[in-house]
Design an enzyme around this catalytic site. Sequence first.
Site, mmCIF file in Angstrom:
data_model
loop_
_atom_site.group_PDB
_atom_site.id
_atom_site.type_symbol
_atom_site.label_atom_id
_atom_site.label_comp_id
_atom_site.label_asym_id
_atom_site.label_seq_id
_atom_site.Cartn_x
_atom_site.Cartn_y
_atom_site.Cartn_z
ATOM 1 N N LYS A 173 0.861 -1.174 0.000
ATOM 2 C CA LYS A 173 0.000 0.000 0.000
ATOM 3 C C LYS A 173 0.903 1.231 0.000
ATOM 4 C CE LYS A 173 -3.620 -2.696 1.185
ATOM 5 N NZ LYS A 173 -4.816 -2.911 0.371
ATOM 6 N N HIS A 233 -7.021 -13.567 -6.557
ATOM 7 C CA HIS A 233 -7.779 -12.613 -5.753
ATOM 8 C C HIS A 233 -9.238 -12.662 -6.178
ATOM 9 C CE1 HIS A 233 -9.261 -8.886 -4.026
ATOM 10 N NE2 HIS A 233 -8.233 -8.932 -3.214
#
Length: 455
Positions: free
Chosen positions: A166, A285
């Site tokens: 991130k 994912h």
Amino acid sequence: SVGFKAGVKDYKLTYYTPDYKTKDTDILAAFRVTPQPGVPPEEAGAAVAAESSTGTWTTVWTDGLTSLDRYKGRCYHIEPVAGEESQFIAYVAYPLDLFEEGSVTNMFTSIVGNVFGFKALRALRLEDLRIPNAYVKTFQGPPHGIQVERDKLNKYGRPLLGCTIKPKLGLSAKNYGRAVYECLRGGLDFTKDDENVNSQPFMRWRDRFLFCAEALYKAQAETGEIKGHYLNATAGTCEEMIKRAVFARELGVPIVMHDYLTGGFTANTSLSHYCRDNGLLLHIHRAMHAVIDRQKNHGMHFRVLAKALRLSGGDHIHSGTVVGKLEGEREITLGFVDLLRDDFVEKDRSRGIYFTQDWVSLPGVLPVASGGIHVWHMPALTEIFGDDSVLQFGGGTLGHPWGNAPGAVANRVALEACVQARNEGRDLASEGNQIIREASKWSPELAAACEVWKE
């Protein structure tokens, strides 16, 4: 009278067959049906069976050219849902001949393609599917599976640790690679591209792949451990996706990644085949899953999407945390975690498993716990998921007050402490916080993490 009996007829005459004995080769489905007021459950269940197999709304002349008995779906059992008025579980059996071999895409087009917009139903949810051995055997399944992955990585006897880099959007490739290096150097096994990192103007895929490969080779050299970064190969076309996977293979990295629901099952199966042929692990994912599985009375349960992924192919898949920021009931989650990992899973309604599923030695998939978890959750995660899992701490690594590498150290120390305590016979559920506190005495990085995120 000449010709055939035209006109609209009740579905339940043809498609509701309570005496039917299911075959070993049938695909079985459990639907949660909410009929419109005034529609009897048998008619609603039969309508589902008809619309998702051979039926259409009126009798057609060409029905006479097929053997309906051989090809029709059958609603063979209906039961009320406890505690819900006007909801039923309808069990439908589909003959295997209705499906193309090795195509999850075709399986879903048939079973959930048209029927969910059906007027006689207020809502419809596919709760579970029983995939017969004969159909499982037409799929390659996960590129490698749990055992092969452990052997490739040389990591045994503990869950694997990951971290999503991130901020997920806006970093340059060089800075992104730097964050990857710090996390891996600190002690994580994997770092991860976020699901929406593909190839945007601020960071093109090729640059990212290059700097991430550099980061993981450097971390590998310094730690003596094998490291990985999930390079997201998801793209706008299948050709571009494979191009990215090829480049990853040329760099010699161990693993790539795909968003299987937004990318689609056809693309996913192609990538999975490429990965097996070329020795790449495949991380999956589940972006978009909540669009499909969040409503309790409409859509598809995630356990169906998980089974479909095991057929289509993936070595890791995100499957909720039981403890973090996203919802998921413990028993239900453990039910589909077992469906991902185990070779044989018994029917168990308390865990949401409607059918006994035999995977006939199709490789297993590692469940990934990710989303809002931090060091205090480690004992619970170790206990709930066991060794065959990947625990992913994004903010729980990068949010460490001293930086990324100390954040990674804190997680690794916490994990090793939990695994050791478990192996010594201690109870993680009751002594978890105690174990973390003890470990933080000799790890300043863990102590700092314990301060930031309270128990």
